[in-house]
Design a protein around this motif. Structure first.
Motif, mmCIF file in Angstrom:
data_model
loop_
_atom_site.group_PDB
_atom_site.id
_atom_site.type_symbol
_atom_site.label_atom_id
_atom_site.label_comp_id
_atom_site.label_asym_id
_atom_site.label_seq_id
_atom_site.Cartn_x
_atom_site.Cartn_y
_atom_site.Cartn_z
ATOM 1 N N GLN A 34 1.770 3.991 -3.114
ATOM 2 C CA GLN A 34 2.692 3.102 -2.427
ATOM 3 C C GLN A 34 3.604 3.850 -1.454
ATOM 4 O O GLN A 34 4.040 3.286 -0.453
ATOM 5 N N SER A 35 3.888 5.103 -1.731
ATOM 6 C CA SER A 35 4.714 5.888 -0.812
ATOM 7 C C SER A 35 3.937 6.345 0.406
ATOM 8 O O SER A 35 4.521 6.805 1.382
ATOM 9 N N GLY A 36 2.608 6.237 0.351
ATOM 10 C CA GLY A 36 1.789 6.659 1.479
ATOM 11 C C GLY A 36 1.283 8.088 1.372
ATOM 12 O O GLY A 36 0.522 8.542 2.238
ATOM 13 N N ALA A 64 -3.921 8.310 0.287
ATOM 14 C CA ALA A 64 -4.560 7.214 1.020
ATOM 15 C C ALA A 64 -6.059 7.205 0.727
ATOM 16 O O ALA A 64 -6.688 8.268 0.630
ATOM 17 N N THR A 91 7.988 12.259 3.300
ATOM 18 C CA THR A 91 8.163 11.867 1.907
ATOM 19 C C THR A 91 8.482 13.096 1.072
ATOM 20 O O THR A 91 7.954 14.180 1.333
ATOM 21 N N SER A 118 2.677 11.477 5.211
ATOM 22 C CA SER A 118 1.890 10.358 4.682
ATOM 23 C C SER A 118 0.414 10.542 4.994
ATOM 24 O O SER A 118 0.043 10.889 6.116
ATOM 25 N N GLY A 119 -0.414 10.302 3.987
ATOM 26 C CA GLY A 119 -1.855 10.361 4.173
ATOM 27 C C GLY A 119 -2.458 11.738 4.110
ATOM 28 O O GLY A 119 -3.675 11.885 4.281
#
Length: 368
Positions: free
Chosen positions: A39-41, A44, A199, A278-279
């Motif tokens: 959910q935080s990214g 993925a 993050t 993210s990712g």
């Protein structure tokens, strides 16, 4: 217990419930919705890493970033690095990133006497907690992989250059905690690429310090030239106990990010804090989550089994061990071992993850 209730909690009902498509769908969706890492990214799904046709690992070729040699163009007959009067074609190199596939699962069983004696449905309790349990197991696997990439206290992994240690030894102050200055230092390990990090993940003991600092007030009169900030001296405080963001980074709190093991005796425990783009971590799947239930009539037991086949891949790294399907252990050929991983990017600065080691005033225990 009546025979009808025994049948309700027995194998027929259990098997029908667990194998119904909607129950499996609810469980799979719950894993996605409840995972902080998804959910935080940070994590993925990447269909390019799926291996549904079979195999033990996934190989993803990629081209290294180009680093051209610039040539001066003139009207002479011998210009260029070749001295032949023309531009010299240069080559680009390629490598491959490798993700190992993990085959994991577990099972539970409950006999009739357990159900009759307790008056409850033991496997109903298991079903209700499947989502949280699988998320916890997958998080443990991910953290073992990160431990292998970064290394422990004494041994550096392939991403060791992306780590900064701000811990004290037998005592600690604000300089050793997850302060803004230390987080910025961890971000700056990547240079200009550090601004891609969005993050930050930490244990609740580390997070509690952020909450504490957020609630402190300071005296504005102490901000004179060369003056120190006096905490608790007045000023404006934070009225919200939550710290959703810190230094522009979304905060993920997970108590599986425990202190590192193997520290020097009497030294304060060291907590890892990870900064991510993210990712940066991709998940590939070979076989989707499967749930099955059956009745063992000889042992008079109901049985439920779960299995899932997947892998995590950190961009710019590759699985380097000879075998596949490793455990989470810090031993040869397994996820947490530093020798299991190689760097395929030209520099660790291209891998958008850093690790900050800190102490926290909310855990002043020491290594034995």
């Amino acid at each position: 217990m009546s025979s009808s209730l025994a049948n309700f909690t027995g194998g027929t009902f259990l098997s029908d419930l667990v194998t119904r498509p909607e129950f499996l769908q609810y469980t799979a969706e719950g894993i996605f919705l409840q995972s902080k890492w998804i959910q935080s990214g940070i994590v993925a799904r990447n269909a390019a890493l799926d291996a549904r046709a079979g195999g033990t690992r996934v190989q993803v070729p990629f081209f290294d970033p180009i680093n051209p040699t610039e040539e001066q163009i003139t009207s002479a007959s011998n210009w260029g690095t070749s001295t032949a009067g023309y531009l010299t074609p240069q080559k680009t190199t390629a490598d491959q990133q490798i993700m190992t596939i993990l085959h994991r699962g577990f099972a539970y069983a409950a006999d009739d006497l357990s159900q009759l004696g307790s008056g409850a449905d033991p496997l109903g309790h298991v079903r209700n907690q499947l989502t949280a349990a699988i998320n916890k197991l997958k998080t443990a696997t991910l953290l073992a992989q990160l431990a292998g990439l970064f290394g422990g206290i004494s041994a550096a992994g392939v991403l060791g250059a992306n780590q900064t240690n701000k811990t004290g030894t037998t005592s600690a102050t604000e300089a050793n905690y997850a302060s803004a200055a230390n987080v910025i230092a961890a971000r700056n390990l990547l240079g200009e690429r550090g601004y891609d990090l969005d993050t930050i993940a930490m244990h609740s003991n580390v997070y509690a310090y952020l909450q504490q600092v957020g609630q402190l007030t300071f005296s504005t009169s102490a901000l004179a030239a060369a003056g120190a900030v006096t905490w608790g001296g007045g000023g404006v405080g934070n009225t919200n106990v939550d710290v959703a963001y810190f230094c522009g980074l979304r905060v993920v709190v997970d108590d599986q990010l425990i202190a590192l093991t193997g520290g020097t005796a009497t030294h304060l425990v060291k907590y890892p804090v990870y900064l991510f783009k993210s990712g940066v971590i991709s998940e590939g799947i070979q076989q989707d989550l499967r749930l099955a239930a059956d009745r063992n009539i000889l042992s008079m037991q109901d049985v439920i089994a779960v299995d899932y086949h997947y892998g995590y891949h950190v961009a710019g790294t590759k699985w380097a061990a000879n075998g596949d399907n490793p455990t989470n252990a810090n031993s040869s050929g397994n996820l947490a071992a530093t020798a299991s991983w190689n760097l395929v990017y030209g520099t660790t600065k291209m891998v958008p993850i850093t690790r900050l080691l800190v102490n926290t005033p909310f855990d002043v225990s020491v290594y034995a």
